[in-house]
Design a protein around this motif. Sequence first.
Motif, PDB file in Angstrom:
ATOM      1  N   UNK A  43      49.810  88.709  67.616  1.00 58.61           N
ATOM      2  CA  UNK A  43      51.335  88.770  68.965  1.00 58.61           C
ATOM      3  C   UNK A  43      50.563  89.940  69.662  1.00 58.61           C
ATOM      4  N   UNK A  44      50.085  91.033  69.321  1.00 57.41           N
ATOM      5  CA  UNK A  44      49.130  92.189  70.214  1.00 57.41           C
ATOM      6  C   UNK A  44      47.915  91.525  70.925  1.00 57.41           C
ATOM      7  N   UNK A  45      47.306  91.187  70.300  1.00 59.82           N
ATOM      8  CA  UNK A  45      45.921  90.359  71.058  1.00 59.82           C
ATOM      9  C   UNK A  45      46.126  88.968  71.660  1.00 59.82           C
ATOM     10  N   UNK A  46      47.508  88.421  71.164  1.00 62.89           N
ATOM     11  CA  UNK A  46      47.525  87.390  72.481  1.00 62.89           C
ATOM     12  C   UNK A  46      47.932  87.406  73.885  1.00 62.89           C
ATOM     13  N   UNK A  47      48.982  89.043  73.625  1.00 65.27           N
ATOM     14  CA  UNK A  47      50.460  89.494  74.692  1.00 65.27           C
ATOM     15  C   UNK A  47      48.939  90.470  75.121  1.00 65.27           C
ATOM     16  N   UNK A  48      47.921  90.779  75.201  1.00 65.11           N
ATOM     17  CA  UNK A  48      46.656  91.755  75.814  1.00 65.11           C
ATOM     18  C   UNK A  48      45.595  91.050  76.650  1.00 65.11           C
ATOM     19  N   UNK A  49      45.060  89.715  76.170  1.00 70.27           N
ATOM     20  CA  UNK A  49      44.797  88.295  76.433  1.00 70.27           C
ATOM     21  C   UNK A  49      45.542  87.772  77.784  1.00 70.27           C
ATOM     22  N   UNK A  50      46.813  87.786  77.655  1.00 68.88           N
ATOM     23  CA  UNK A  50      47.811  87.199  79.036  1.00 68.88           C
ATOM     24  C   UNK A  50      47.616  85.572  78.940  1.00 68.88           C
ATOM     25  N   UNK A  51      47.304  85.553  77.090  1.00 64.40           N
ATOM     26  CA  UNK A  51      46.957  84.241  76.968  1.00 64.40           C
ATOM     27  C   UNK A  51      48.524  82.399  76.456  1.00 64.40           C
ATOM     28  N   UNK A  52      49.086  83.828  76.411  1.00 66.19           N
ATOM     29  CA  UNK A  52      50.929  83.665  76.316  1.00 66.19           C
ATOM     30  C   UNK A  52      51.463  83.345  78.467  1.00 66.19           C
ATOM     31  N   UNK A  53      52.013  82.591  78.392  1.00 60.54           N
ATOM     32  CA  UNK A  53      52.455  82.537  79.557  1.00 60.54           C
ATOM     33  C   UNK A  53      53.690  81.922  79.901  1.00 60.54           C
TER      34      UNK A  53
END
Length: 62
Positions: A43-53
């Motif tokens: 989840x942290x990696x996903x949030x950091x990459x901004x992949x979740x909009x």
Amino acid sequence: MQELSRQAFPGPDVVPDAPAPIEAVRAQRRRLVTAIEAAALRRARTERTGAVRGDPQLERAA
């Protein structure tokens, strides 16, 4: 006297190769902790990459 005590209060039948119940619980907890840590890292990696909009929870946190 010890023999009478053994007859009156027999010990539990223990299988020597089986792990103790507490060890089984500890192993289960370790697996759970590992799974939680892995999910948190994903989840942290996903949030950091901004992949979740478009996720309202993530937009409020930002």
